[in-house]
Design an enzyme around this catalytic site. Structure first.
Site, short mmCIF file in Angstrom:
data_model
loop_
_atom_site.label_atom_id
_atom_site.label_comp_id
_atom_site.label_asym_id
_atom_site.label_seq_id
_atom_site.Cartn_x
_atom_site.Cartn_y
_atom_site.Cartn_z
N TYR A 190 29.50 36.50 61.14
CA TYR A 190 30.02 37.70 61.81
C TYR A 190 29.32 37.94 63.16
CZ TYR A 190 31.84 38.60 57.10
OH TYR A 190 32.46 38.50 55.88
N GLN B 131 32.68 36.93 45.78
CA GLN B 131 33.30 37.88 46.72
C GLN B 131 34.66 37.34 47.13
OE1 GLN B 131 32.48 39.28 51.24
NE2 GLN B 131 30.80 39.71 49.85
N1 LIG Z 1 33.81 36.77 52.08
C1 LIG Z 1 34.79 36.72 52.95
O1 LIG Z 1 35.39 35.65 53.21
C2 LIG Z 1 35.21 37.98 53.62
C3 LIG Z 1 36.43 38.03 54.34
C4 LIG Z 1 36.79 39.24 54.93
C5 LIG Z 1 35.96 40.35 54.80
N2 LIG Z 1 34.76 40.27 54.15
C6 LIG Z 1 33.83 41.43 54.04
O2 LIG Z 1 34.56 42.55 53.54
C7 LIG Z 1 34.45 43.63 54.47
C8 LIG Z 1 35.70 44.50 54.44
O3 LIG Z 1 36.84 43.75 54.77
P1 LIG Z 1 37.60 43.88 56.20
O4 LIG Z 1 36.64 44.32 57.22
O5 LIG Z 1 38.33 42.59 56.40
O6 LIG Z 1 38.74 44.94 55.92
P2 LIG Z 1 38.82 46.44 55.39
O7 LIG Z 1 37.47 47.00 55.07
O8 LIG Z 1 39.85 46.46 54.32
O9 LIG Z 1 39.42 47.17 56.66
C9 LIG Z 1 38.68 47.40 57.84
C10 LIG Z 1 39.59 48.11 58.83
O10 LIG Z 1 40.05 49.33 58.25
C11 LIG Z 1 39.67 50.43 59.09
N3 LIG Z 1 39.28 51.54 58.19
C12 LIG Z 1 38.10 51.74 57.57
N4 LIG Z 1 38.14 52.85 56.84
C13 LIG Z 1 39.38 53.38 56.99
C14 LIG Z 1 40.01 54.53 56.49
N5 LIG Z 1 39.37 55.36 55.66
N6 LIG Z 1 41.30 54.76 56.85
C15 LIG Z 1 41.96 53.91 57.67
N7 LIG Z 1 41.41 52.80 58.19
C16 LIG Z 1 40.12 52.53 57.84
C17 LIG Z 1 38.52 49.95 59.93
O11 LIG Z 1 38.52 50.66 61.16
P3 LIG Z 1 37.19 51.10 61.99
O12 LIG Z 1 36.25 49.94 61.92
O13 LIG Z 1 37.72 51.39 63.34
O14 LIG Z 1 36.60 52.34 61.35
C18 LIG Z 1 38.88 48.48 60.12
O15 LIG Z 1 39.82 48.34 61.16
C19 LIG Z 1 34.23 42.90 55.80
O16 LIG Z 1 33.81 43.77 56.83
C20 LIG Z 1 33.25 41.85 55.38
O17 LIG Z 1 31.94 42.40 55.25
C21 LIG Z 1 34.39 39.11 53.53
#
Ligand SMILES: NC(=O)c1ccc[n+]([C@@H]2O[C@H](COP(=O)([O-])OP(=O)(O)OC[C@H]3O[C@@H](n4cnc5c(N)ncnc54)[C@H](OP(=O)(O)O)[C@@H]3O)[C@@H](O)[C@H]2O)c1
Length: 281
Positions: free
Chosen positions: A57, A167
């Protein structure tokens, strides 16, 4: 703020927060680092003390943001980071971990994951993890984006039975893990960490989700998170850089879904039927 927090017990017996915070796309722009760290710190103050990051990241930038948020309060956190598959040889894992520790400004990572399965033999990666555990540089190890067959292969390795977590992409719109991975993980007491819990695209705009949110006096995002949080052994890691999102996500712990809500969600987002399908972002 510890009231209403929920915990998942790892197979080692250690409880970890069920609701944590993600960091993907943090640390990509130096000018935003202070506000990203402040958002994480707000979440920490609200009890979301499990932080998920990765060497990938922001090319290490996200780990530096985590270090900023953790300044002075490291012992109260459970930090998860991940190694790239191309760094996952037994020596490569150790070297990658040393770099992550430096960026994280800490002496140990609480849970260290193989980010996804690459061409490196799994036994090599496990050997690296075991060495890091012996040296106190990581406390637990796990994997990411592993399907049921991958998990069974890992578990069968010499010493493989201590894998703490898998995960995976898991949210209302992506229920593939429920077919065979979630049952396997429950049986073996391996924690599932649900990534991208808020989905991508239009999931939060779904009409049924909106209707349930209205009934519960909550938001669609809170319903989506509450649906995951009610499942045994599941850690949920939404990423939010806006403070209003952080507070909203913490509120998901206060939402109770009824049988009627769950039935409506099953209708709108049907569970998988017939075969294993694990997506990946
Ligand atoms: N292991 C893997 O391969 C893998 C892959 C993907 C993700 N991950 C991990 O999982 C975490 C979460 O997944 P993700 O970041 O892909 O997606 P997510 O958490 O499902 O969504 C993040 C997005 O949603 C927005 N958001 C957050 N809270 C919200 C709310 N209450 N209402 C509306 N929108 C909201 C955020 O905006 P703002 O930031 O503008 O607040 C951001 O644009 C990642 O950050 C990472 O640490 C791991």
């Amino acid at each position: 703020m510890t009231e209403g927090l929920r915990f998942v017990t790892l197979r080692s017996g250690e409880p970890v927060p069920a609701l944590g915070q993600g960091t993907w796309h943090m640390g990509e722009n130096r000018r935003r680092a202070a506000e990203e760290a402040a958002a994480l710190r707000l979440g920490i103050d609200l009890g979301m003390t499990l932080i998920d990051t990765a060497e990938m990241y922001g090319s290490g930038g996200a780990e530096e943001v985590v270090a900023r948020a953790a300044d002075g309060i490291r012992d109260g956190l459970f930090i998860v980071s991940k190694v790239y598959p191309h760094n996952a040889s037994s020596a490569g894992v150790v070297a990658a971990c040393e770099r992550s520790l430096k960026r994280l400004a800490t002496d140990r990572i609480d849970l260290y994951l193989l980010h996804w399965r690459g061409s490196m033999p799994l036994a090599e990666t496990l050997e690296g993890f075991q060495r890091l555990e012996r040296d106190g540089k990581i406390r637990h190890h796990g994997v990411s984006n592993f399907d049921r067959a991958d998990m069974a292969e890992w578990e069968a390795l010499q010493g493989g039975g201590t894998v703490a977590a898998d995960q995976v992409l898991y949210n209302l719109g992506r229920r593939g893990p429920e077919w065979d991975l979630v049952p396997w993980c429950r049986e073996h007491q391996v924690a599932i960490t649900a990534y991208t819990p808020l989905g991508t695209g239009g999931m939060l705009a779904n009409a049924a989700l909106g209707e349930i949110a209205r009934r519960r006096g909550a938001t669609p995002a809170q319903i989506a998170l509450a649906w995951l949080l009610r499942q045994e052994g599941t850690i949920v890691i939404p990423k939010a850089s806006r403070p209003e999102h952080v507070g909203e996500n913490r509120g998901a712990l206060d939402v109770s879904l009824t049988e009627e809500d769950l039935t409506a969600l099953d209708r709108a987002f049907p569970p998988p039927r017939g075969q294993s399908s694990l997506g990946m972002l």
